[in-house]
Design a protein around this motif. Structure first.
Motif, mmCIF file in Angstrom:
data_model
loop_
_atom_site.group_PDB
_atom_site.id
_atom_site.type_symbol
_atom_site.label_atom_id
_atom_site.label_comp_id
_atom_site.label_asym_id
_atom_site.label_seq_id
_atom_site.Cartn_x
_atom_site.Cartn_y
_atom_site.Cartn_z
ATOM 1 N N SER A 141 0.800 -1.228 0.000
ATOM 2 C CA SER A 141 0.000 0.000 0.000
ATOM 3 C C SER A 141 0.831 1.276 0.000
ATOM 4 C CB SER A 141 -0.920 0.010 1.221
ATOM 5 O OG SER A 141 -0.169 0.003 2.414
ATOM 6 N N SER A 193 -10.312 3.429 -0.274
ATOM 7 C CA SER A 193 -9.605 2.168 -0.056
ATOM 8 C C SER A 193 -8.470 1.998 -1.063
ATOM 9 C CB SER A 193 -10.601 1.011 -0.184
ATOM 10 O OG SER A 193 -11.059 0.914 -1.520
ATOM 11 N N SER A 194 -7.993 0.764 -1.224
ATOM 12 C CA SER A 194 -6.949 0.498 -2.214
ATOM 13 C C SER A 194 -7.412 0.851 -3.621
ATOM 14 C CB SER A 194 -6.533 -0.977 -2.154
ATOM 15 O OG SER A 194 -7.642 -1.832 -2.385
ATOM 16 N N SER A 196 -5.890 4.068 1.411
ATOM 17 C CA SER A 196 -5.079 3.068 2.110
ATOM 18 C C SER A 196 -5.795 1.727 2.078
ATOM 19 C CB SER A 196 -4.797 3.496 3.563
ATOM 20 O OG SER A 196 -6.006 3.602 4.294
ATOM 21 N N THR A 197 -5.046 0.674 2.305
ATOM 22 C CA THR A 197 -5.582 -0.672 2.183
ATOM 23 C C THR A 197 -6.751 -0.900 3.142
ATOM 24 O OG1 THR A 197 -3.457 -1.563 1.457
ATOM 25 C CG2 THR A 197 -5.026 -3.120 2.394
ATOM 26 N N SER A 249 -7.632 -1.525 8.222
ATOM 27 C CA SER A 249 -7.126 -0.228 7.774
ATOM 28 C C SER A 249 -6.533 0.563 8.934
ATOM 29 C CB SER A 249 -8.253 0.573 7.120
ATOM 30 O OG SER A 249 -7.803 1.867 6.774
ATOM 31 N N ASP A 262 -3.002 -0.543 9.497
ATOM 32 C CA ASP A 262 -2.137 -0.018 8.447
ATOM 33 C C ASP A 262 -1.812 1.452 8.688
ATOM 34 O OD1 ASP A 262 -0.789 -0.033 5.879
ATOM 35 O OD2 ASP A 262 -2.538 1.022 5.078
#
Length: 359
Positions: A63, A85-86, A109-110, A149, A152
């Motif tokens: 990511s 999201s991704s 972000s993932t 998330s 992460d």
């Protein structure tokens, strides 16, 4: 000596001392345990990861979250901020928007759910001051709790009040463990000393985008139905209200998905309708680009839900055409690009006039 209060039994002082000693002992033991688990590794993973199932080491994974959130500190007065999201950080290429004279940044972000997006917007919205927020909504992410998330984000960004609140709001009991592990790890090695590890077959582009050229989405299919988490819909509404309260506009979008994924998702249309109704109630536009752009499952995706570089190029061209910003508008008589974005631009026939929530 015990303290006597009228009408209540006395509490012996030695019990208070025991309680205090137990509390201190527990905190010391907990701290030492977390520190040991995060320090020792076995077969490439820390013991903390093996016990909890979650990495808190920064800079790993595809990511590029560490690099992305390091970069954002150098940005302000954006034309467009992408969040999601991704599918967000893999779907909006800042180079294509820069060709149209637009200054953008991507804080996708993932696994990022609306809950995570809300707290990231609380932290960064005022700093980057965007004219427009493009909020990517992946229908399948709405069934998650946001904890993945949170991990992460927590391990790759400064441990702020917004990040801690994000973790607690997921309701996952490991949230405090992750915060403790992240904090203790940074006592030993500050975040500034960590490095972003590159990923095979992926290319990071300044501004938050991750490019992948792989083609051939063969045999990678989704089959099932979605169960929307009501909390995610509440946070989507809170995020919309937050953005509009800061005098920015917001556009909700769903990126193109393979036809096989949409057909394999039994209630795809019903979930999209929930998002559309919420957007309508909030007075902001929502556009599912699957209604506008037909892509090839094998040529334009690298798995069952992510665009490859060619798919991104086609998608971004549609986005730029939609907001009539494909060509530089700097010389337009109505003012600068930033001014035009702030005051709204035409969205086309399937969306409401203006971009999001402001007259």
């Amino acid at each position: 000596m015990a303290t006597l209060e009228k009408g209540k039994p006395a509490v012996p002082d030695h019990w208070l001392l025991k309680l205090g000693a137990f509390t201190v002992s527990f905190l010391v033991l907990y701290t030492v345990t977390v520190l040991v688990l995060e320090t020792l590794e076995f077969r490439g993973k820390t013991l903390f990861c093996r016990v909890t199932g979650y990495h808190v080491k920064p800079g790993i994974g595809g990511s590029y979250t560490l690099q992305r959130f390091r970069e954002i500190t150098a940005y302000d007065d954006l034309d467009i901020l992408f969040v999601g999201s991704s599918h967000c950080y893999r779907s909006f290429d800042p180079r294509l928007f820069a060709q149209a004279g637009l200054k953008t940044f991507n804080i996708g972000s993932t696994g990022q759910t609306p809950l995570n997006s809300y707290y990231l917007l609380r932290k960064y919205l005022s700093e980057v001051n965007p004219g427009l927020v493009v909020f990517e909504v992946f229908p399948h992410i709405l069934q998650n709790d946001g904890f993945k998330s949170f991990v992460d984000v927590a391990r790759n960004t400064p441990l702020s009040g917004e990040v801690v609140a994000m973790g607690l709001r997921t309701g996952n009991p490991h949230a405090l463990n992750v915060c403790a592990a992240v904090y203790l790890r940074r006592l030993l090695k500050p975040l500034e000393q960590e490095r972003q590890h590159p990923e095979k077959d992926e290319h990071y582009v300044e501004g938050g985008y991750v490019e992948r050229n792989q083609t051939g989405n063969d045999g990678d299919r989704y089959r099932g139905s979605l169960s929307v988490n009501p909390q995610q819909m509440r946070y989507l509404k809170k995020a919309i209200e937050l953005v509009t309260s800061r005098n920015s506009r917001i556009l909700l979008v769903t990126q193109p998905l393979p036809l096989s994924t949409r057909n394999g998702t039994a209630n795809y249309a019903a979930v999209n309708e929930q998002v559309r109704q919420l957007a309508g109630k909030c007075g902001v536009p929502y556009i599912d680009f699957n209604d506008r752009l037909v892509l090839d499952d094998r040529l334009h995706f690298f798995d069952w839900h992510h665009l490859n570089a060619e798919g991104v190029r086609l998608f971004n061209r549609q986005v730029l055409e939609l907001v009539e910003l494909r060509h530089s508008l700097a010389a337009n008589s109505t003012g600068s690009i930033m001014s035009q974005v702030r005051h709204g631009v035409h969205l086309g026939k399937s969306a409401s006039p203006g971009i999001g929530g402001k007259p």
